[in-house]
Design an enzyme around this catalytic site. Structure first.
Site, short mmCIF file in Angstrom:
data_model
loop_
_atom_site.label_atom_id
_atom_site.label_comp_id
_atom_site.label_asym_id
_atom_site.label_seq_id
_atom_site.Cartn_x
_atom_site.Cartn_y
_atom_site.Cartn_z
N LYS A 32 59.02 57.64 52.14
CA LYS A 32 59.14 56.18 52.26
C LYS A 32 58.10 55.71 53.25
O LYS A 32 57.65 56.47 54.12
CB LYS A 32 60.54 55.81 52.78
CG LYS A 32 61.00 54.43 52.35
CD LYS A 32 61.56 54.45 50.95
CE LYS A 32 62.27 53.15 50.63
NZ LYS A 32 62.96 53.21 49.32
N ALA B 180 72.34 48.92 47.09
CA ALA B 180 71.68 48.95 48.39
C ALA B 180 71.55 50.38 48.90
O ALA B 180 72.47 51.18 48.76
CB ALA B 180 72.47 48.11 49.40
N ASN B 181 70.40 50.69 49.47
CA ASN B 181 70.21 51.99 50.10
C ASN B 181 70.99 52.06 51.41
O ASN B 181 71.12 51.07 52.12
CB ASN B 181 68.73 52.24 50.40
CG ASN B 181 67.92 52.50 49.16
OD1 ASN B 181 68.28 53.34 48.34
ND2 ASN B 181 66.83 51.77 48.99
#
Length: 363
Positions: free
Chosen positions: A79, A253-254
């Site tokens: 990420k 949602a993460n």
């Protein structure tokens, strides 16, 4: 570790990117590349501190390792985060410059869209020569397809029936994923409630599916069958678990949970939680489908298998007495451990063959 302190060794590789000419300040965290190059989005938001930005990159990268591995994809987890630029900054130049930093990872990181970035931003990175995903299509609709499959599986598991007709699903977040999820579930007979900090947006999505709105600050305490967080992370904290009025927690949602202890607290309240890295994997499955050249029927079938994986984890958790999160994380660890063992075995066999060749040559 003290609050605000960065664990620099938490990631397989951590790259800090800084460029005065464009105003770029970014971090790339590559968590694990056992299964392949790290695939994960580029988040562009404002952070309270540099340490908060770097810590989030590492946290999200670890979540991507879980997501990609559990979905059976040939990618590791990574990420990146970019400090949101000031209004007077040339955004295009900044994104191209970030693309140049991505090139320096040597293919170990494949970026995609995330909060605060768009398909156009990814194309600018590609224009700089970086290998990217999401520069042609937004994966959000496929994320919604996967979440809907997980919602159906959770309802069928908990209620021991087929179909979701008559169930109430409260969707927190009326963005692209939330809106698509609302339409999908409403078409199957679910009653939809929508909450968003943008009241007008929530009202528009609710009206489009014949649903109702809920005030943003009343989401947790509103009775519903399924609460589906589709916006910010860490919605559920230990302090908030007692406030919940849902029977199931399944969202896009993460990092829905602030920490793993929440999974135990949810189980104690008999609230069924589907780990977000299972339910929201539709987007990365879509990315892989594009890269592999799969057609849409195969893509849809692959995304809908999120439902089957959800069912398997919930059944295994019920049988073992563990939380669904614990079951899913253990499976990922086995997947990665097996891949490492296979890789080590291949290296050992290759070394043995080379030694044999040298022995024959000497003879």
């Amino acid at each position: 570790m003290a609050e605000g302190t960065i664990d620099y060794w938490k990631s397989e590789q951590l790259v800090l990117c800084h460029d005065d000419a464009t105003g770029l300040r970014a971090a790339i965290a590559i968590n694990d590349t056992t299964l392949g190059p790290g695939l994960g989005g580029v988040r562009c938001v404002r952070y309270p501190s540099d340490s908060a930005a770097i810590t989030e990159a590492q946290r999200l990268a670890a979540a991507m390792t879980l997501k990609n591995a559990f979905a059976g994809l040939p990618y590791g987890g990574a990420k990146s985060v970019i400090e949101a630029p000031a209004p007077d900054i040339d955004r295009a130049a900044l994104m191209r410059r970030f693309g140049q930093f991505v090139i320096r990872t040597g293919g170990a990181y494949i970026p995609g869209v995330d909060m605060g970035t768009s398909v156009d931003d990814l194309q600018l990175m590609a224009d700089a020569g970086a290998e990217v995903s999401c520069n042609e299509e937004d994966p959000s609709p496929w994320t919604a397809v996967g979440v809907a499959a997980a919602v159906r599986a959770a309802i069928e598991h908990v209620d021991r029936r087929e179909g979701i007709d008559g169930t109430t699903v409260l969707i927190q977040g009326a963005g692209h994923v939330g809106a698509a999820l609302a339409a999908d579930l409403a078409a199957d007979g679910a009653r939809i409630l929508v909450a968003d900090i943008d009241g007008e947006r929530a009202a528009a999505v609710a009206a489009s599916v014949g649903g109702s709105t809920v005030a943003a600050d009343e989401v947790l305490s509103t009775p519903c069958d399924v609460l589906s967080p589709c916006s910010v992370a860490k919605v559920i904290t230990p302090e908030r678990v007692p406030l919940l009025a849902c029977r199931m927690l399944v969202g896009a949602a993460n990092d829905t949970l602030s920490d793993d202890v929440c999974a135990e607290l949810l189980a104690a309240r008999e609230i069924t939680y589907v780990p977000d890295f299972i339910s929201n994997a539709g987007g990365v499955i879509h990315i892989h489908s594009l890269r592999a050249g799969h057609d849409e029927p195969r893509l849809r079938a692959d995304v809908l298998r999120i439902g089957a994986r959800t069912h398997e984890v919930l059944e295994a958790a019920a049988a073992s007495g563990q939380t669904p999160l614990a079951v899913a994380v253990q499976r990922v660890r086995r997947i990665i451990a097996d891949a490492r063992d296979a890789s080590a075995g291949a290296r050992s066999s290759g070394a043995a063959r080379r030694e044999g060749d040298r022995t024959l040559s000497a003879a």
